[in-house]
Design a protein around this motif. Sequence first.
Motif, mmCIF file in Angstrom:
data_model
loop_
_atom_site.group_PDB
_atom_site.id
_atom_site.type_symbol
_atom_site.label_atom_id
_atom_site.label_comp_id
_atom_site.label_asym_id
_atom_site.label_seq_id
_atom_site.Cartn_x
_atom_site.Cartn_y
_atom_site.Cartn_z
ATOM 1 N N TRP A 31 0.492 -1.011 -0.033
ATOM 2 C CA TRP A 31 0.056 -0.055 -0.354
ATOM 3 C C TRP A 31 0.973 1.455 0.081
ATOM 4 C CZ3 TRP A 31 -1.536 4.651 2.320
ATOM 5 C CH2 TRP A 31 -2.099 5.162 2.347
ATOM 6 N N LEU A 32 2.268 1.559 0.659
ATOM 7 C CA LEU A 32 2.957 2.191 0.914
ATOM 8 C C LEU A 32 3.283 2.263 -0.430
ATOM 9 C CD1 LEU A 32 4.993 1.519 4.010
ATOM 10 C CD2 LEU A 32 2.926 3.306 3.492
ATOM 11 N N HIS B 89 1.167 3.885 -3.297
ATOM 12 C CA HIS B 89 1.177 5.592 -2.858
ATOM 13 C C HIS B 89 1.939 6.403 -2.673
ATOM 14 C CE1 HIS B 89 -3.104 3.104 -1.955
ATOM 15 N NE2 HIS B 89 -3.470 4.386 -2.006
ATOM 16 N N LEU C 281 2.375 10.148 7.403
ATOM 17 C CA LEU C 281 1.370 9.304 6.922
ATOM 18 C C LEU C 281 0.224 9.885 7.769
ATOM 19 C CD1 LEU C 281 1.952 5.589 6.681
ATOM 20 C CD2 LEU C 281 1.505 7.049 4.770
ATOM 21 N N SER C 282 -0.984 9.973 7.527
ATOM 22 C CA SER C 282 -2.099 10.827 8.071
ATOM 23 C C SER C 282 -3.298 9.849 9.085
ATOM 24 C CB SER C 282 -3.425 11.532 7.394
ATOM 25 O OG SER C 282 -3.456 10.033 6.424
ATOM 26 N N ASP D 65 -4.580 7.868 5.895
ATOM 27 C CA ASP D 65 -3.390 7.095 5.021
ATOM 28 C C ASP D 65 -3.767 5.901 6.398
ATOM 29 O OD1 ASP D 65 -3.607 9.155 3.492
ATOM 30 O OD2 ASP D 65 -1.419 10.006 4.255
ATOM 31 N N GLU E 153 -6.671 2.921 5.862
ATOM 32 C CA GLU E 153 -6.340 2.826 4.528
ATOM 33 C C GLU E 153 -5.045 1.539 4.120
ATOM 34 O OE1 GLU E 153 -9.350 2.823 2.065
ATOM 35 O OE2 GLU E 153 -9.878 3.917 3.422
ATOM 36 N N ALA E 154 -4.186 1.976 5.345
ATOM 37 C CA ALA E 154 -2.969 1.457 4.942
ATOM 38 C C ALA E 154 -2.995 -0.849 6.069
ATOM 39 C CB ALA E 154 -1.750 1.797 4.475
#
Length: 317
Positions: A262-263, A266, A277-278, A281, A284-285
């Motif tokens: 995922w990282l 993105h 990262l928020s 974020d 979602e990851a």
Amino acid sequence: MILTLGETLIDMIVSHGDHLSLKPIPGGSPFNTAIALSRLDVPVGFMGNVSRDPLGNLILEQLISNGVDTRYLHLVENPSTLALVHPDEAGEAQYGFYIDGTAAASFSPADIPPQLPECVRALVFGSIALVMEPLGSTLEEFLHRERTGRLLSFDPNVRPALMNSFPDYFSRYERILSLSTIVKLSQEDLHYLYPSQKEEEVIHGILSQGPRLIIVTRGEKGASAFKRTASGIDRVDVPSVPTPIVDTVGAGDTFHGAFLAWLAHHDVLTEEKVGMLSEGDIFEALLFASRAASLVCTRAGADPPTLVELHMGERNT
């Protein structure tokens, strides 16, 4: 590219029917994570030693057929490393290992490349490599060399049965932890490594040693991530994905690989960007990784999903 480091082995899957049977399946935490990353369309390589014996050929063929870069893999004469794997009554995998003098353990300083290309953005490591020699010492030396400019992601994947000395193990674990950007721990890892401490204290202590992000997987209770901020420590939780469990072999390795995938997808696969990262974020990851791990649990052995399978699963939930 992401490069996974450490051991490969053969999981001898034990099944009980009319007769006891053993099914050899290539495995090992960094091996499984490499396969997971490749199936999720992330360029990935593997660094370590693999036997030239027939079981080692299975490992090599599986890496190549899944598109894993093997330029940093060495073929050696030592026999393949083995793990006997059998599920308990809850479907959780139980392990017995045969590691002394085997191929994976033999990785030494002479096997380290003089330098890595700039395309290697992240290193993934941990698991039983920490207790195998000369592999463990070699990896620790290599990580010290490579800590600047690359994301380092650590999954200790603790196996107490392999420890000759807990103090020695914990000392190496903490040295490697201090080099890491991301630390992924299971709930079982936390309980074993910090039996008398509250989770909040453990998380605060780990973050104070250098990592930017801690992930804790909790099985059917989901997963959590922790990140230090100016105002304290942020926590993000995701629930588990309801799954009919065949076994849990490779679930943690797939979670680790999927989170990093995922990282990568993105474009946040750097130490600096992970630190920024928020919460959205991270959620979602974690959810992406949880879905990938849940699919592995519906299959026998470590068999990570492809990106297409994962997206199909998302549409069906």
